[in-house]
Enzyme design. Sequence first.
Site, PDB file in Angstrom:
ATOM      1  N   SER A 150       0.837  -1.193   0.000  1.00 54.57           N
ATOM      2  CA  SER A 150       0.000   0.000   0.000  1.00 54.57           C
ATOM      3  C   SER A 150       0.872   1.244   0.000  1.00 54.57           C
ATOM      4  O   SER A 150       2.009   1.222   0.475  1.00 54.57           O
ATOM      5  CB  SER A 150      -0.907  -0.011   1.234  1.00 54.57           C
ATOM      6  OG  SER A 150      -1.831   1.060   1.185  1.00 54.57           O
ATOM      7  N   ASP A 151       0.344   2.321  -0.545  1.00 52.39           N
ATOM      8  CA  ASP A 151       1.060   3.591  -0.539  1.00 52.39           C
ATOM      9  C   ASP A 151       0.042   4.719  -0.433  1.00 52.39           C
ATOM     10  O   ASP A 151      -1.061   4.621  -0.977  1.00 52.39           O
ATOM     11  CB  ASP A 151       1.897   3.765  -1.808  1.00 52.39           C
ATOM     12  CG  ASP A 151       2.834   4.950  -1.690  1.00 52.39           C
ATOM     13  OD1 ASP A 151       3.845   4.825  -0.963  1.00 52.39           O
ATOM     14  OD2 ASP A 151       2.555   6.000  -2.286  1.00 52.39           O
ATOM     15  N   THR A 152       0.428   5.783   0.272  1.00 56.75           N
ATOM     16  CA  THR A 152      -0.466   6.924   0.484  1.00 56.75           C
ATOM     17  C   THR A 152       0.269   8.218   0.201  1.00 56.75           C
ATOM     18  O   THR A 152       1.421   8.381   0.606  1.00 56.75           O
ATOM     19  CB  THR A 152      -0.973   6.931   1.946  1.00 56.75           C
ATOM     20  OG1 THR A 152      -1.670   5.707   2.186  1.00 56.75           O
ATOM     21  CG2 THR A 152      -1.917   8.099   2.199  1.00 56.75           C
ATOM     22  N   GLY A 176      -3.173   3.723  -2.506  1.00 57.05           N
ATOM     23  CA  GLY A 176      -3.197   2.602  -3.438  1.00 57.05           C
ATOM     24  C   GLY A 176      -3.033   1.297  -2.688  1.00 57.05           C
ATOM     25  O   GLY A 176      -2.352   1.244  -1.664  1.00 57.05           O
TER      26      GLY A 176
END
Length: 194
Positions: free
Chosen positions: A71-73, A108
Amino acid sequence: MREGTTLILASSSPRRRELLQGLGLAFTVMTSDVDETTSPELTPAEVVEQLALRKAGAVAKKVSDGIVLGSDTIVVLDGQILGKPADEADAFRMLASLQGREHTVFSGVALVDAATGRTEVAHNATKVQVRSMTEQEIKAYIATGEPMDKAGSYAIQGIGATIVEGIVGDYFTVVGLPLHLTAQLLSRFGMSIL
């Protein structure tokens, strides 16, 4: 899904770990040290999807079996991506630019089946309104240390909640792991929450 398939979280984030634990899933953690540089031509949605997939893919290459979750923010203001602050001055610059305005947080999520290479990637976006703050309030928040490893220099699940006036969208997207999206993707691999 294969019997006994393991879920692997490709993140050292304690927030993502807590959120995933909240779903009642058993999982292991393996961090991925990947280059987070992306092309400036990518949209924010493409950036978070690419980085989430890069993180999951890096861990998937280290194991022979399991579903790897990456995940990425990122925080986006006026089309500019605000990452994690380099130092306190950078945190001050970011918070000063966000205060009194609305911005968008993109998260994501990517899943990679280590055995087959199959992938699923998606993202969510949530609008966040930050209240107007005095210079002293910004400095006091930075002094807590909380902003230093957070995209956009704030944490909605911590003291940063006091600077957020409201959101439109999914709260967990802002925290860093959109849970309903994660559950949807996991179900495509036969891992149902309910």
